[in-house]
Design an enzyme around this catalytic site. Structure first.
Site, short mmCIF file in Angstrom:
data_model
loop_
_atom_site.label_atom_id
_atom_site.label_comp_id
_atom_site.label_asym_id
_atom_site.label_seq_id
_atom_site.Cartn_x
_atom_site.Cartn_y
_atom_site.Cartn_z
CD GLU A 38 -2.46 0.92 2.91
OE1 GLU A 38 -2.09 -0.14 3.47
OE2 GLU A 38 -3.31 1.58 3.06
CE LYS A 109 -7.35 0.83 3.42
NZ LYS A 109 -6.24 1.01 4.37
CB CYS A 147 -4.15 -2.19 4.18
SG CYS A 147 -3.12 -2.54 5.70
C1 ACM Z 1 -4.09 -0.03 6.98
O1 ACM Z 1 -5.30 -0.21 6.61
N1 ACM Z 1 -3.08 0.53 6.37
C2 ACM Z 1 -3.90 -0.54 8.28
#
Ligand code: ACM
Length: 267
Positions: A38, A109, A147
């Protein structure tokens, strides 16, 4: 198909160094699909919105995407990487799929973690599935989640129901549950999962945050195909047969998708 992850420690605010590190780590590696962490261009621990302006890029236009496109074309391979995206006045914690023909697909995201909510706009589209082609496996469907999306099993399930055979999962994990939980995400959806986590710390003036490494790749029947170290730069590539993810039978009498009792799952 040769698929795997690249684990490293992105340097905060140093996209050129991060690109150089990626190039160095993959120089003599062969792969068809590689997943990276990420926010691999920018680093994670922002302290001010101006930093996002400086460190984000418009998809397809900036140095990070250009570098990924070049690598993808030279290696004739698909790359998935987290990226700090700028779109107009908004910033997204995104993941790109970069294809050898130069096409780029983006996922933003949808479940922002903790202080990410101060900096990023959450994605407003359901994660999609993309067809990639592999000389051995033919057409393979892959999806992306980022993530903390792992904490919401609906994300991986949505991708699986849309036909994903491989879930690519760029991560900057700060806790250590996910690496174990991905066993379940892979098994309960009968898909391959590739979690590419980062290592090290982002150290800023008044704050710091550490990340847990231990990137992990799991098969549709819950085999650990590769597990990374907590703190080293690593590239792990495994030969997989993506067709294994098309078999959703659990026993002779159970099928993962056909046995779902959708009417009981409301709300
Ligand atoms: C995250 O979503 N970077 C913990």
């Amino acid at each position: 198909m040769k698929a795997g992850y690249l684990q490293f420690q992105p340097q905060f605010g140093k996209p050129e160094e991060n690109i150089s590190k990626i190039k160095e780590l993959i120089r003599d590696k062969e792969f068809d699909l590689l997943v990276m962490p990420e926010l691999a261009n920018s680093g994670y621990l922002f302290t001010d919105k101006n930093e996002l302006k400086e460190l984000s890029e418009k998809i397809g236009d900036g140095i990070f995407c250009r570098a990924l496109k070049k690598i993808s074309s030279e290696k004739n391979a698909y790359l998935v990487s987290g990226i700090c995206e700028r779109a107009g006045s908004k910033f997204y914690n995104s993941s790109v799929l970069v294809c050898p023909d130069g096409k780029i697909f983006t996922y933003r995201k949808i479940h922002l973690f903790d202080t990410e909510k101060l900096w990023f706009t959450p994605g407003n589209k359901s994660p999609e599935v993309y067809e990639i082609s592999d000389p051995k496996s033919g057409t393979v469907k892959i999806g992306m989640m980022i993530c903390f999306d792992w904490f919401f099993p609906e994300t991986a399930r949505t991708l699986a129901l849309k036909g994903a055979q491989i879930i690519c999962h760029p991560s900057n994990l700060v806790m250590s549950y996910c690496q174990r939980a991905m066993f379940t995400r892979a098994l309960e959806n009968r898909v391959f999962t590739i979690t590419a986590n980062r290592t090290g710390k982002d150290v800023r003036e008044k704050t710091e945050l550490g990340f847990t490494g231990e990137s992990v790749m799991v098969s549709p029947i819950g085999e650990y195909l590769c597990k990374g170290s907590p703190d080293k730069d690593e590239v792990c590539i495994v030969e997989i047969n993506p067709e294994d993810a098309l078999n959703k039978n659990i026993t002779q009498n159970n099928n993962l998708f056909k046995d779902r009792r959708k009417s009981f799952y409301k709300t």
